[in-house]
Design an enzyme around this catalytic site. Structure first.
Site, PDB file in Angstrom:
ATOM      1  N   ARG A   1      42.033  50.262  32.801  1.00  0.00           N
ATOM      2  CA  ARG A   1      43.398  50.392  32.278  1.00  0.00           C
ATOM      3  C   ARG A   1      44.186  49.048  32.832  1.00  0.00           C
ATOM      4  O   ARG A   1      45.127  48.572  32.503  1.00  0.00           O
ATOM      5  CB  ARG A   1      44.291  51.514  32.650  1.00  0.00           C
ATOM      6  CG  ARG A   1      43.921  52.864  31.835  1.00  0.00           C
ATOM      7  CD  ARG A   1      44.846  54.018  32.208  1.00  0.00           C
ATOM      8  NE  ARG A   1      44.349  55.070  31.509  1.00  0.00           N
ATOM      9  CZ  ARG A   1      43.510  56.006  31.846  1.00  0.00           C
ATOM     10  NH1 ARG A   1      43.194  56.067  33.230  1.00  0.00           N
ATOM     11  NH2 ARG A   1      43.328  57.200  31.097  1.00  0.00           N
TER      12      ARG A   1
ATOM     13  N   ASP B   1      25.105  35.512  48.278  1.00  0.00           N
ATOM     14  CA  ASP B   1      24.220  35.734  49.518  1.00  0.00           C
ATOM     15  C   ASP B   1      23.739  37.218  49.384  1.00  0.00           C
ATOM     16  O   ASP B   1      23.057  37.628  50.431  1.00  0.00           O
ATOM     17  CB  ASP B   1      25.230  35.630  50.928  1.00  0.00           C
ATOM     18  CG  ASP B   1      26.404  36.708  50.915  1.00  0.00           C
ATOM     19  OD1 ASP B   1      26.483  37.189  49.830  1.00  0.00           O
ATOM     20  OD2 ASP B   1      27.057  36.504  51.956  1.00  0.00           O
ATOM     21  N   GLY B   2      23.974  38.161  48.413  1.00  0.00           N
ATOM     22  CA  GLY B   2      23.565  39.432  48.353  1.00  0.00           C
ATOM     23  C   GLY B   2      24.410  40.525  49.111  1.00  0.00           C
ATOM     24  O   GLY B   2      24.153  41.565  48.851  1.00  0.00           O
TER      25      GLY B   2
ATOM     26  N   ASP C   1      31.269  29.886  51.681  1.00  0.00           N
ATOM     27  CA  ASP C   1      32.164  30.537  52.597  1.00  0.00           C
ATOM     28  C   ASP C   1      31.610  30.518  53.832  1.00  0.00           C
ATOM     29  O   ASP C   1      31.883  31.481  54.705  1.00  0.00           O
ATOM     30  CB  ASP C   1      32.451  31.824  51.927  1.00  0.00           C
ATOM     31  CG  ASP C   1      34.037  32.554  52.456  1.00  0.00           C
ATOM     32  OD1 ASP C   1      34.689  31.835  53.147  1.00  0.00           O
ATOM     33  OD2 ASP C   1      33.974  33.544  52.638  1.00  0.00           O
TER      34      ASP C   1
ATOM     35  N   HIS D   1      42.919  36.565  47.497  1.00  0.00           N
ATOM     36  CA  HIS D   1      43.216  37.638  48.408  1.00  0.00           C
ATOM     37  C   HIS D   1      44.540  38.153  48.023  1.00  0.00           C
ATOM     38  O   HIS D   1      45.712  38.089  48.545  1.00  0.00           O
ATOM     39  CB  HIS D   1      43.441  36.910  49.861  1.00  0.00           C
ATOM     40  CG  HIS D   1      42.393  36.426  50.552  1.00  0.00           C
ATOM     41  ND1 HIS D   1      41.672  37.372  51.493  1.00  0.00           N
ATOM     42  CD2 HIS D   1      41.515  35.250  50.602  1.00  0.00           C
ATOM     43  CE1 HIS D   1      40.446  36.869  51.870  1.00  0.00           C
ATOM     44  NE2 HIS D   1      40.429  35.654  51.312  1.00  0.00           N
TER      45      HIS D   1
END
Length: 391
Positions: free
Chosen positions: A229, A250-251, A277, A197
């Site tokens: 960059r 999970d796609g 998750d 995060h």
């Protein structure tokens, strides 16, 4: 389970190799050996698993909920017990219940619940994952920005103290909200420091790794991307060999093409491993729930806030393994290692979890030919599925 028990007639993956028509010998909650039928000691109890596959139990380092419980909403031992039991249905034998960014009060209750869960030997409980609140608002994802804040001395002391009372403690932080001295102090206290995060660039991540960070939370998601960059968080995760990185397969969170690129690019010895998750929906027919007072919607395999932001995942670990095998094109053996051995290594559980060799915890899943979980055993004791006769 104290008496020697032979789980017989199965194909066994020990984490490295397959053993055909073998028997897994278990005693006192530990793996004793993998044996042929003729080498099973006299007097051993037999549990027939003819035609099944035995694989190391899955280790999930990021589990927000399951069985209708979200850790943020029920930070107590019963909540942890329900979450662990929900994921045992899908082959997970060790997990870190994960607290999403919340108030200091809820965080304290969660830590106390984790310490109590360890004391009560809750099956499947490995430790805790504190995902926030020391994150970056720029890459907040579904975390409540009102609760995100910098780490203070008291926060550091509480986390370090908690680690001494748990087998494992993982803390996701952003370089924007912690300094490198704090990362060093956490690592020295035995905390696994994961970066996530965050909108940080490569240099900040490299400095954090030098300070003691060893992991990246849900690769690609809620982090600065790989640029031509500025390599960003993604580039750092792939280039810095000492970083392990979790991945949600999970796609929805990451495209299979990007997964393949990352796996080919990852520099070792660090590994990419699977996390779910998962939220409270796992093992239920819930259509939604609340997180920090905000409604989360469940539809077509996705969990989102009202604005469409992904809010955790609606997937279990065996489904992640199937996805990696069928959609990402990995050999089954490598997909299984990503769900068991590699996360065990990342959290410092080498020698205990992730393999079915002598001395390891007797944590394993029993799979059918379609890679569905027939049964799960934790420490040699049945946590889900078949009865003692193999039915």
């Amino acid at each position: 389970m104290s008496a020697l028990t032979a789980f017989t007639g199965a194909r066994i993956f020990d984490g490295d190799l397959w053993h055909e028509a073998a028997a897994l010998l278990v005693e006192d909650g530990k793996v004793e050996a993998i044996a042929t039928a003729g080498d099973i000691p006299a007097g051993a109890a037999h549990i027939p698993l003819d035609g099944a596959s035995i694989v190391p139990g899955f280790v999930d380092l990021q589990v927000n909920g399951g069985g209708g419980v979200l850790l943020n909403e029920q930070p107590d031992v019963d909540g942890i017990r329900t979450i662990c039991a929900a994921h045992a249905r899908f082959g997970t034998t060790a997990l870190l219940p994960t607290l999403i960014t919340d108030t200091p009060e809820v965080t304290a209750r969660t830590v106390a619940a984790g310490i109590a869960a360890k004391a009560e030997n809750v099956p499947g409980f490995l430790g805790l994952h504190l995902e926030g609140p020391h994150l970056s608002i720029a890459r907040k994802g579904a975390h409540d920005p009102k609760l995100i804040r910098r780490m203070e001395a008291d926060d550091l002391e509480r986390i370090a103290t908690a680690r001494g009372k748990l087998d494992a403690l993982l803390a996701t932080v952003a370089p924007e909200s912690v300094d490198n001295d704090q990362i060093t102090a956490l690592a020295k206290a035995g905390v696994t420091v994961s970066l996530g995060h965050s909108d940080s660039g490569y240099r900040a991540v490299s400095d954090a790794v030098a300070a003691g960070a060893s992991m990246m939370t849900h690769l690609f998601n809620a982090m600065s991307p790989l640029g031509h960059r500025e390599p960003g968080m993604v580039g750092a995760a792939l280039d810095l060999g000492h970083l392990n990185a979790g991945l949600i397969a999970d796609g929805f969170h990451v495209d299979p093409v990007s997964i393949g690129v990352a796996l080919r690019a990852k520099k070792g010895p660090g590994r990419i491993f699977l996390v779910t998750d998962a939220m409270s929906t796992i093992g239920t027919d819930m259509t939604g729930f609340t997180l920090n007072g905000r409604e989360i919607f469940r539809k077509d395999g996705r969990l989102t806030l009202a604005d469409g932001t992904l809010a955790g995942a609606d997937i279990d670990m065996i489904a992640c393994v199937r996805f990696m095998h069928a959609q990402a094109g990995l050999d089954l053996e490598e997909a299984l290692r990503m769900a068991s051995l590699y996360p065990a290594e990342a959290i410092g559980m080498t020698g205990r979890k992730g393999r079915l060799t002598r001395g390891h915890d007797a944590d394993f899943a029993v799979l059918d030919d379609d890679l569905a979980v027939r049964a799960t055993f934790i420490g040699g004791a049945q946590a889900y599925g078949i009865d003692r006769t193999g039915k």
